[in-house]
Design a protein around this motif. Structure first.
Motif, short mmCIF file in Angstrom:
data_model
loop_
_atom_site.label_atom_id
_atom_site.label_comp_id
_atom_site.label_asym_id
_atom_site.label_seq_id
_atom_site.Cartn_x
_atom_site.Cartn_y
_atom_site.Cartn_z
N MET A 165 38.30 42.55 41.62
CA MET A 165 38.44 41.50 40.59
C MET A 165 37.12 40.82 40.24
O MET A 165 37.14 39.98 39.45
CB MET A 165 39.66 40.68 40.56
CG MET A 165 40.90 41.69 40.60
SD MET A 165 42.24 40.46 40.86
CE MET A 165 42.16 39.62 42.28
N GLY A 166 35.91 41.29 40.74
CA GLY A 166 34.86 40.57 40.59
C GLY A 166 34.84 39.17 41.36
O GLY A 166 34.27 38.34 41.03
N ARG A 167 35.57 39.03 42.34
CA ARG A 167 35.72 38.01 43.34
C ARG A 167 35.89 36.67 42.53
O ARG A 167 34.95 35.64 42.43
CB ARG A 167 34.51 37.96 44.18
CG ARG A 167 34.61 39.08 45.24
CD ARG A 167 33.40 38.75 46.09
NE ARG A 167 33.78 37.61 47.02
CZ ARG A 167 34.04 37.47 48.41
NH1 ARG A 167 34.54 38.47 48.99
NH2 ARG A 167 34.27 36.39 48.92
N PRO A 168 37.12 36.40 41.94
CA PRO A 168 37.42 35.22 41.16
C PRO A 168 37.63 34.21 42.04
O PRO A 168 38.09 34.11 43.34
CB PRO A 168 38.60 35.32 40.41
CG PRO A 168 39.22 36.37 41.10
CD PRO A 168 38.11 37.32 41.64
N ASP A 169 37.12 32.80 41.73
CA ASP A 169 37.39 31.64 42.42
C ASP A 169 38.99 31.32 42.05
O ASP A 169 39.35 30.83 40.98
CB ASP A 169 36.49 30.57 41.96
CG ASP A 169 36.75 29.12 42.73
OD1 ASP A 169 37.58 29.14 43.34
OD2 ASP A 169 35.69 28.16 42.36
N VAL A 170 39.77 31.47 42.75
CA VAL A 170 41.31 31.28 42.89
C VAL A 170 41.83 29.88 42.75
O VAL A 170 42.84 29.55 42.59
CB VAL A 170 42.26 32.15 43.78
CG1 VAL A 170 41.85 33.54 43.44
CG2 VAL A 170 41.89 31.95 45.28
N THR A 171 40.60 28.89 42.90
CA THR A 171 41.07 27.61 42.98
C THR A 171 40.98 26.98 41.54
O THR A 171 41.46 25.95 40.99
CB THR A 171 40.13 26.56 43.70
OG1 THR A 171 38.88 26.86 43.19
CG2 THR A 171 40.03 27.01 45.19
#
Length: 310
Positions: free
Chosen positions: A188-194
């Motif tokens: 997923m394009g390495r999202p920032d899950v914070t």
């Protein structure tokens, strides 16, 4: 660091060690499911690691991968070339050839690759090439070289896998948009899950997929993206809950363009080594219906990697 074990998951302990006691998933995979993102490392004595590598893994070869496939309940694998092997695809090719048609590959190639070499890779089961834009893992290959490679593999029906981090998408948008093949985004394009799932950063990634119908996404690697992490209690199966809203959004929005994989043996991972059985139990949280599960695990990977069998 775990000690060497015996049996199908036997390995040599090393700096980058993998979890040697995967549990049985509680989630029963649909028949024909594909682990669409995994790797083989070495063994180094037979398939040496690249001199220019930025990390050195422990050996994790085809025998261990195929044992894990059977243990978890998968029918097939898609083996992705990892940066520690550079553009030497011999370990990947060896695993594909040994799989009796149950594995396909995503290779790394250079501009100097010949047409004969590409045809040999195709015959071995390779169906894509990977372009890595994560600076801490590789030095960037010039975009004109990558575009030339993409143009050359297009007649073979291959696709391009792209690995990048979310803050770099604006800079790379135009290049990705110009690629002439199907494009598969790692994780997923390495999202920032914070950040909020409805926030502008993840909205940009969703817009990228929406505006480019040739773009697919792997909804894999919650262990890399999560801040909440694995279960705190022994026997607990709910893990990486902060990644669920992001992956579920992609699966439900683009059900025909998503893939999932274990990422075994989890290269260059800091903090903890995941239980691959637990990762399988993550799937129904992001693909909550049997129809979505079948698309994610069977229909989509078969369409991309084994279309001749459909």
């Amino acid at each position: 660091m775990s000690k060497p074990t015996t049996g199908p998951f036997e390995k040599t302990a090393g700096w980058l060690d993998w979890f040697d006691g995967p549990s049985r998933p509680r989630f029963v995979l649909p028949p024909g499911s594909v682990d669409a993102h995994c790797h083989v490392f070495g063994p180094g004595a037979e398939f040496p690691y690249a001199p220019e590598r930025k990390y050195t893994p422990c050996d994790a070869g085809k025998a261990q991968l195929f044992a894990l496939r059977d243990h978890l309940g998968f029918a097939r694998n898609v083996i992705v070339q990892a940066t520690c092997h550079g553009a030497d695809n011999r370990a990947l090719v060896d695993a594909c050839l040994a799989s009796n048609g149950k594995a396909r590959g995503v290779a790394t190639v250079r501009r100097s690759v010949s047409d004969d070499e590409l045809r040999l890779l195709h015959a071995a089961g390779v169906r894509g090439v990977r372009f890595n834009f994560v600076r801490r893992l590789v030095d960037f290959t010039p975009k004109d070289e990558l575009m030339e490679i993409a143009t050359r593999i297009q007649p073979l029906g291959w696709h391009v896998v792209i690995y990048f981090e979310a803050p770099d998408l604006p800079e790379l948008w135009d290049f990705f948009s110009a690629l002439p093949t199907t494009v598969v985004v790692d994780h997923m394009g390495r999202p920032d899950v914070t950040r909020p799932v409805d926030g502008p950063e993840f909205a940009l990634f969703l817009r990228f997929m929406r505006e480019h119908p040739n773009v697919w996404s792997k909804v894999s690697c919650p262990e890399r993206l999560s801040v909440s992490g694995p279960p705190a209690l022994r026997g607990e199966r709910s893990a990486y809950v902060d990644v669920v809203p992001f992956a579920r959004r992609v699966v439900e929005t683009f059900p025909d363009r998503v893939l999932w994989g274990t990422d075994w043996p989890h290269p260059n991972l800091k903090g903890h080594m995941p239980d691959d059985g637990l990762l399988v139990d993550f799937i129904p949280h992001i693909a909550p219906t049997p129809a979505l599960q079948r698309k994610l695990l069977v229909d989509n990977p078969m369409r991309l990697y084994w279309p001749e069998e459909l």
